[in-house]
Write an enzyme that holds these catalytic residues in place. Structure first.
Site, PDB file in Angstrom:
ATOM      1  CB  CYS A  95      -0.928  -0.008   1.212  1.00  0.00           C
ATOM      2  SG  CYS A  95      -1.931   1.480   1.404  1.00  0.00           S
TER       3      CYS A  95
ATOM      4  CB  CYS B 124      -6.411  -0.487   7.267  1.00  0.00           C
ATOM      5  SG  CYS B 124      -6.128  -0.355   5.477  1.00  0.00           S
TER       6      CYS B 124
END
Length: 332
Positions: free
Chosen positions: A87, A178
Site C-alpha cells: 500500500c 486496515c
C-alpha cells in the site's frame, strides 16, 4: 510558511505527528484515505482538535488494484504478503504526493516510527521501528518525506497525546490490516468468492490429515492446524500446485542459509554485491548480516548462519547500519 500534507488516520500517531509539525512552524494539511470502512469521523475529530484542515479522498479503487487483489492472489500462490508494504508506495504515499502537488505543498508526512533525512530513510527507535514498511517507497516520496515521530517511543507519543489533551490519547492501536478489521484474512479471501479447497497435510512424505485450504497457513507456523499430530510440527512448505501443506517435526526444516528476492526496490542502488543487515519480517529482533548479490530485477541473499522461516511473499529489507537501502519480495 512551508506546507506539508500529513496522512491523518484519526489515530494517536498521526495526531501527535500533526502537533509536532505545527510546532515546527509548518502549515499542516491533513489527508484521510477512505477505504469504505469506519474511520473518517475519528479523522475529522482529530483534525478539528488540532485546527488542521482535512481532505477526505476515496481510496477504494486504488486499494483494490494495488493492495487487495495482489494480497488475495499472493495467498492463492501459497505466499504470505504484507499489505502495508504493498500500500505505502502505490496508494498512501502516492495520494499524499498528489495532494501536495494540488495545494502546492513542499512536504508530505506520516506517523511512521522511522527517520527521514536528506532523501534517505533510517531506522527509528528500536522498540517501535517501522522503517521496514517504507522499503518500497519511490525517490519522489522519500525526498518529500518528513517523519516527526523519529525520536520518539510509542509510550512517549501516548504520554504527549495525553499531556496535550488530544481525544485520541487512549485510542487503541490500529489493526495490522486496515481493510480486514477483524483480522480474519482467510474469511476475507473467501468472501471475495475465492475458496481454496481442502487438501493434504504431508509429514515425512505421507498424508496425515486434511487442511482447510492453503490460505490458512504460512511457512514456519506451528499451531492452529485443527488436527492433532501427536507432536509439535511446523509448516515447512506450501505447495499450491499439489494443494499440499508440507510439515516437518524438525524446526531445522524451516531455517535457510539463502533465498531469492524479486522486484527489488533500491533506495540506494548498489554497485555490486554488498554485505548488509537484512530484515525478513517486521520484528524488533536485531538484523542478521547477509550478502546480497543483485541478479536482474531481484537478488540472491545469503547468510553465514541459517535464519528462521524466510517466508515467500514477505519482504526482505536491506540496511547499511541504520540506513534503509531498499527491499524485495521473498520467493521460493
Amino acid at each position: 510558511m512551508d506546507k506539508v500534507v500529513l496522512g491523518l488516520s484519526g489515530g494517536v500517531d498521526s495526531a501527535v505527528a500533526a502537533h509536532l509539525l505545527c510546532e515546527s512552524g509548518l502549515e499542516v494539511y491533513g489527508l484521510y484515505l477512505d477505504n469504505g470502512l469506519p474511520g473518517a469521523d475519528a479523522a475529522r475529530e482529530a483534525a478539528a482538535s488540532l485546527s488542521v484542515p482535512l481532505t477526505i479522498t476515496d481510496s477504494r479503487e486504488a486499494m483494490e488494484q494495488y493492495v487487495c487483489t495482489p494480497f488475495a492472489e499472493a495467498y492463492l500462490r501459497g505466499e504470505t504478503p504484507n499489505p502495508c508494504i504493498l500500500c505505502n508506495p502505490a496508494v498512501k504515499f502516492r495520494a499524499l504526493l498528489d495532494e501536495a502537488e494540488r495545494i502546492g505543498a513542499k512536504h508530505i508526512a506520516t506517523g511512521h516510527y522511522a527517520r527521514a533525512e536528506n532523501g534517505a530513510i533510517y531506522r527509528g527507535q528500536p522498540e517501535n521501528d517501522q522503517s521496514y514498511m517504507l522499503c518500497r517507497l519511490t525517490p519522489d516520496e522519500v525526498n518529500a518525506l518528513l517523519l516527526p515521530l523519529a525520536p520518539y517511543k510509542k509510550t512517549e507519543v501516548r504520554a504527549l497525546a495525553e499531556e496535550l489533551g488530544l481525544p485520541v490519547a487512549h485510542k487503541p492501536d490500529s489493526m495490522d490490516i486496515c481493510f480486514i478489521p477483524d483480522g480474519d484474512y482467510a474469511a476475507w479471501i473467501e468472501r471475495r468468492g475465492i475458496t481454496p479447497p481442502p487438501g493434504d497435510f504431508v509429514l515425512d512424505g505421507k498424508a496425515v490429515g486434511k487442511h482447510r485450504g492453503i490460505h490458512h497457513y504460512t511457512v514456519g507456523q506451528r499451531r492452529h492446524f485443527g488436527v492433532g499430530f501427536g507432536k509439535r510440527v511446523y509448516v515447512s512448505d506450501i505447495c499450491p500446485e499439489t494443494n499440499e501443506v508440507r510439515l516437518s517435526s524438525d524446526d531445522a526444516a524451516v531455517w535457510r542459509e539463502s533465498f531469492r528476492v524479486r522486484g527489488v526496490n533500491w533506495l540506494v542502488p548498489p554497485e555490486g554485491e554488498i554485505v548488509c543487515g537484512v530484515r525478513i519480517r517486521h520484528s524488533r529482533r536485531e538484523l542478521p548480516t547477509g550478502t546480497v548479490t543483485p541478479d536482474g530485477d531481484g537478488a540472491i541473499v545469503r547468510f553465514p548462519a541459517p535464519v528462521r522461516a524466510p517466508t515467500p511473499g514477505q519482504t526482505a529489507a536491506f540496511y547499511d547500519g541504520d540506513r534503509l537501502l531498499g527491499g524485495g519480495f521473498i520467493v521460493k
